[in-house]
Design a protein around this motif. Structure first.
Motif, PDB file in Angstrom:
ATOM      1  N   MET A 280      -7.097  -0.942   2.594  1.00  0.00           N
ATOM      2  CA  MET A 280      -8.068  -0.733   3.255  1.00  0.00           C
ATOM      3  C   MET A 280      -9.322  -0.785   2.256  1.00  0.00           C
ATOM      4  SD  MET A 280      -7.054   1.930   6.070  1.00  0.00           S
ATOM      5  CE  MET A 280      -8.621   2.085   6.755  1.00  0.00           C
ATOM      6  N   ARG A 281     -10.575  -1.117   2.836  1.00  0.00           N
ATOM      7  CA  ARG A 281     -11.591  -1.254   1.915  1.00  0.00           C
ATOM      8  C   ARG A 281     -12.229   0.336   2.315  1.00  0.00           C
ATOM      9  NH1 ARG A 281     -11.216  -6.218   3.014  1.00  0.00           N
ATOM     10  NH2 ARG A 281     -11.729  -7.891   1.727  1.00  0.00           N
ATOM     11  N   THR A 282     -12.979   0.826   1.518  1.00  0.00           N
ATOM     12  CA  THR A 282     -13.815   2.391   1.407  1.00  0.00           C
ATOM     13  C   THR A 282     -15.194   2.142   1.572  1.00  0.00           C
ATOM     14  OG1 THR A 282     -14.006   2.566  -0.740  1.00  0.00           O
ATOM     15  CG2 THR A 282     -11.619   3.183  -0.115  1.00  0.00           C
TER      16      THR A 282
ATOM     17  N   ILE B 184     -21.738  -0.146  -2.090  1.00  0.00           N
ATOM     18  CA  ILE B 184     -21.062  -1.169  -1.775  1.00  0.00           C
ATOM     19  C   ILE B 184     -19.667  -1.472  -2.447  1.00  0.00           C
ATOM     20  CG2 ILE B 184     -20.982  -3.604  -1.580  1.00  0.00           C
ATOM     21  CD1 ILE B 184     -24.309  -3.603  -1.784  1.00  0.00           C
ATOM     22  N   PHE B 185     -18.623  -1.601  -1.467  1.00  0.00           N
ATOM     23  CA  PHE B 185     -17.309  -1.684  -1.831  1.00  0.00           C
ATOM     24  C   PHE B 185     -17.113  -3.004  -3.021  1.00  0.00           C
ATOM     25  CE2 PHE B 185     -12.899  -3.376  -1.934  1.00  0.00           C
ATOM     26  CZ  PHE B 185     -12.239  -2.146  -2.144  1.00  0.00           C
TER      27      PHE B 185
ATOM     28  N   ARG C  96     -11.878   0.364   6.898  1.00  0.00           N
ATOM     29  CA  ARG C  96     -12.424   1.294   5.974  1.00  0.00           C
ATOM     30  C   ARG C  96     -12.259   2.603   6.353  1.00  0.00           C
ATOM     31  NH1 ARG C  96     -16.326  -1.679   2.583  1.00  0.00           N
ATOM     32  NH2 ARG C  96     -16.732  -3.696   3.739  1.00  0.00           N
ATOM     33  N   TYR C  97     -12.175   3.543   5.079  1.00  0.00           N
ATOM     34  CA  TYR C  97     -12.047   5.004   5.320  1.00  0.00           C
ATOM     35  C   TYR C  97     -13.007   5.571   4.085  1.00  0.00           C
ATOM     36  CZ  TYR C  97      -9.118   4.694   0.950  1.00  0.00           C
ATOM     37  OH  TYR C  97      -8.583   4.277  -0.446  1.00  0.00           O
ATOM     38  N   GLU C  98     -13.290   6.708   4.554  1.00  0.00           N
ATOM     39  CA  GLU C  98     -14.379   7.557   3.794  1.00  0.00           C
ATOM     40  C   GLU C  98     -13.761   8.258   2.551  1.00  0.00           C
ATOM     41  OE1 GLU C  98     -17.153  10.672   5.978  1.00  0.00           O
ATOM     42  OE2 GLU C  98     -15.593  11.808   4.912  1.00  0.00           O
TER      43      GLU C  98
ATOM     44  N   ASP D 105     -15.379   9.289  -3.811  1.00  0.00           N
ATOM     45  CA  ASP D 105     -15.212   8.788  -5.290  1.00  0.00           C
ATOM     46  C   ASP D 105     -14.952   7.085  -5.096  1.00  0.00           C
ATOM     47  OD1 ASP D 105     -12.710   8.368  -4.492  1.00  0.00           O
ATOM     48  OD2 ASP D 105     -12.181   9.451  -6.308  1.00  0.00           O
ATOM     49  N   GLY D 106     -15.149   6.494  -3.704  1.00  0.00           N
ATOM     50  CA  GLY D 106     -14.737   5.210  -3.622  1.00  0.00           C
ATOM     51  C   GLY D 106     -13.544   4.880  -3.696  1.00  0.00           C
ATOM     52  N   THR D 107     -12.436   5.623  -3.898  1.00  0.00           N
ATOM     53  CA  THR D 107     -10.939   5.422  -3.792  1.00  0.00           C
ATOM     54  C   THR D 107     -10.086   6.567  -2.898  1.00  0.00           C
ATOM     55  OG1 THR D 107     -10.981   4.595  -5.906  1.00  0.00           O
ATOM     56  CG2 THR D 107      -8.797   5.321  -5.250  1.00  0.00           C
TER      57      THR D 107
END
Length: 215
Positions: free
Chosen positions: A143-145, A154-155, A189-191, A194-196
């Motif tokens: 999944m993107r974040t 921006i991912f 996407r998930y919250e 730190d982006g990960t």
């Protein structure tokens, strides 16, 4: 139904991984991400919703699919330790984010079974699990974040010149080749902070994505 997890830092939780494994979600990181107990993790929520029971959470912070030695997901230490006193009925695999982060090559056109490449490593990982366990194997795409409180973040769709989606396409392709089930989570996407690593909301979003596929 006993369910095992094969994952990286996203799936770790202090006290719920094999002894000596690197854990991201220790007490301080749990608090920072607003996790109050193991029931806040994505995998616990999935297992509970499926009326299952945790067999083994074989997740190691920072681990990749690729590589020859522990803690690579192709290593004997990882793939021979997905059971406890009993065998798992289901194995959920959510791995590959660190391969993307390290810019691991997808394939080597000039060498077969190259464990330094994502495609070959994922293929060998699945073949080893299938040979060792009579379990339903379900591979999750990545999944993107998004960043909590930062709508401008921006991912990164490319890292080290390799597209994020190439890793997901590889997971889809290799899962089909090995006749494993696929949880295609890649368009959600998930919250994070730190982006990960998912926050408590992020874990809920990952769990909901998995459950939507499993249903």
């Amino acid at each position: 139904m006993k369910i095992s997890i094969l994952g990286d830092s996203i799936s770790t939780f202090e006290g719920y991984n094999p002894e000596g494994y690197a854990v991201y979600y220790d007490s301080s990181t749990q608090a920072r991400n607003n996790l109050h107990s193991v029931s806040d993790t994505w995998w616990y929520q999935v297992i509970k919703e499926l009326n299952g029971e945790l067999c083994v959470n074989n997740s190691y912070s920072g681990s990749r699919v690729s590589g020859k030695a522990f803690p690579s997901a192709t290593s004997k230490e990882r793939l021979h330790c997905l059971h406890a006193s009993s065998q798992p009925d289901v194995i959920l695999i959510y791995l590959g984010f660190n391969d993307f982060g390290y810019g691991v090559k997808i394939r080597n056109r000039f060498k077969l079974n190259d464990l330094s490449c994502f495609q070959d490593a994922y293929n060998i990982m699945l073949k080893t699990i299938k040979n060792r366990y009579q379990a339903r194997i379900i591979c999750g795409t990545l999944m993107r974040t998004r960043m909590a409180g930062n709508d401008y973040w921006i991912f990164p769709e490319y890292y080290h010149g390799i597209a994020f989606e190439e890793y997901n396409e590889t997971i889809r392709r290799v899962a089909r080749r090995n006749r494993c089930d696929l949880a295609d989570l890649g368009n959600q996407r998930y919250e994070t902070l730190d982006g990960t690593h998912p926050t408590v909301n992020g874990h809920r979003e990952i769990a909901n994505a998995w459950l939507k596929c499993l249903r």
